[in-house]
Motif scaffolding. Structure first.
Motif, short mmCIF file in Angstrom:
data_model
loop_
_atom_site.label_atom_id
_atom_site.label_comp_id
_atom_site.label_asym_id
_atom_site.label_seq_id
_atom_site.Cartn_x
_atom_site.Cartn_y
_atom_site.Cartn_z
N ILE A 24 75.08 14.32 37.73
CA ILE A 24 75.74 15.25 38.66
C ILE A 24 75.44 16.70 38.30
O ILE A 24 75.11 17.52 39.16
CB ILE A 24 77.26 15.00 38.69
CG1 ILE A 24 77.57 13.66 39.35
CG2 ILE A 24 77.99 16.13 39.41
CD1 ILE A 24 79.01 13.19 39.19
N ILE A 25 75.52 17.02 37.03
CA ILE A 25 75.34 18.41 36.59
C ILE A 25 73.90 18.89 36.81
O ILE A 25 73.69 20.01 37.26
CB ILE A 25 75.74 18.55 35.10
CG1 ILE A 25 77.25 18.38 34.96
CG2 ILE A 25 75.29 19.89 34.53
CD1 ILE A 25 77.73 18.24 33.53
N TYR A 26 72.93 18.05 36.49
CA TYR A 26 71.53 18.49 36.52
C TYR A 26 70.76 18.08 37.78
O TYR A 26 69.61 18.49 37.94
CB TYR A 26 70.79 17.95 35.29
CG TYR A 26 71.26 18.53 34.00
CD1 TYR A 26 71.00 19.85 33.67
CD2 TYR A 26 72.00 17.76 33.10
CE1 TYR A 26 71.44 20.39 32.48
CE2 TYR A 26 72.44 18.28 31.91
CZ TYR A 26 72.15 19.60 31.60
OH TYR A 26 72.59 20.13 30.42
N TYR A 27 71.36 17.32 38.66
CA TYR A 27 70.63 16.81 39.83
C TYR A 27 69.98 17.91 40.66
O TYR A 27 68.82 17.78 41.04
CB TYR A 27 71.53 15.93 40.69
CG TYR A 27 70.77 15.19 41.75
CD1 TYR A 27 70.05 14.04 41.42
CD2 TYR A 27 70.74 15.63 43.07
CE1 TYR A 27 69.34 13.35 42.38
CE2 TYR A 27 70.02 14.94 44.03
CZ TYR A 27 69.32 13.81 43.68
OH TYR A 27 68.60 13.13 44.63
N PRO A 28 70.69 19.00 40.99
CA PRO A 28 70.05 20.04 41.80
C PRO A 28 68.81 20.67 41.14
O PRO A 28 67.90 21.13 41.83
CB PRO A 28 71.14 21.09 41.99
CG PRO A 28 72.41 20.40 41.72
CD PRO A 28 72.08 19.32 40.73
N GLU A 29 68.77 20.66 39.82
CA GLU A 29 67.65 21.28 39.09
C GLU A 29 66.47 20.34 38.87
O GLU A 29 65.39 20.79 38.47
CB GLU A 29 68.14 21.77 37.73
CG GLU A 29 69.26 22.78 37.80
CD GLU A 29 69.87 23.05 36.43
OE1 GLU A 29 69.13 22.97 35.44
OE2 GLU A 29 71.08 23.30 36.38
N LEU A 30 66.67 19.05 39.10
CA LEU A 30 65.60 18.08 38.84
C LEU A 30 64.43 18.29 39.80
O LEU A 30 64.62 18.63 40.97
CB LEU A 30 66.12 16.66 38.98
CG LEU A 30 67.00 16.13 37.85
CD1 LEU A 30 67.57 14.77 38.23
CD2 LEU A 30 66.22 16.03 36.56
N PRO A 31 63.20 18.05 39.30
CA PRO A 31 62.04 18.12 40.20
C PRO A 31 62.04 16.93 41.16
O PRO A 31 62.84 16.00 41.02
CB PRO A 31 60.85 18.06 39.24
CG PRO A 31 61.37 17.35 38.04
CD PRO A 31 62.83 17.73 37.93
#
Length: 156
Positions: A24-31
């Motif tokens: 949840i925390i890193y999903y928007p930043e994932l390629p």
């Protein structure tokens, strides 16, 4: 269920929750592409779209729930030796705790795999690390060896 059993259950739950939060925390930043498969050396060898990262925490949750309920099933034991029958309560308790410990270890492995996959996807890491395979082998086989030893300690 005593304090130790509850503690083991809570620790496993925390690992499952941590798996979801790490996505949840890193999903928007994932390629757009992230690793979905690793070789024995821990290096990613297959990639898929980033939405596939959700399969790890979901699978972790399903396995955790399934193993938790499996540990509560009252299995009819079929002991060959009569001396073992008198220790049935001990074996049921040991069986329950064994499944719960294994469940928490599997939840930790899934958390570790989810977190490392996210970090590799973000470019912060390049592989799972040489120690991942050792964590899996030792983490899964140690409880099995201990369970067998405990069983035979009270078997005869």
């Amino acid at each position: 269920m005593n304090f130790v059993d509850k503690l083991i259950l809570v620790i496993g739950c925390l690992f499952v929750i941590a798996s979801f939060f790490s996505v949840i925390i890193y999903y928007p930043e994932l390629p757009d592409e992230i690793p979905i498969h690793y070789g024995l050396d821990g290096i990613p060898d297959d990639y898929d779209e980033k939405s596939s990262i959700w399969s790890l925490p979901v699978l972790s949750l399903l396995m955790f729930i399934g193993l938790h309920y499996l540990s509560k099933i009252n299995i009819p034991y079929n002991f060959a030796a009569k001396s073992v029958v008198k220790n049935t309560a001990y074996h049921r308790k040991t069986h329950y705790r064994f499944i719960q410990i294994l469940n928490s270890i599997i939840a930790f492995i899934f958390f570790f795999l989810t977190y490392k996959t996210v970090q590799i996807g973000l470019g912060n890491e390049t592989d799972l690390g040489n120690y991942f395979i050792y964590i899996v082998v030792v983490g899964l086989f140690t409880p099995i060896v201990v369970y067998i030893a405990l069983f035979y300690r009270k078997a005869f």
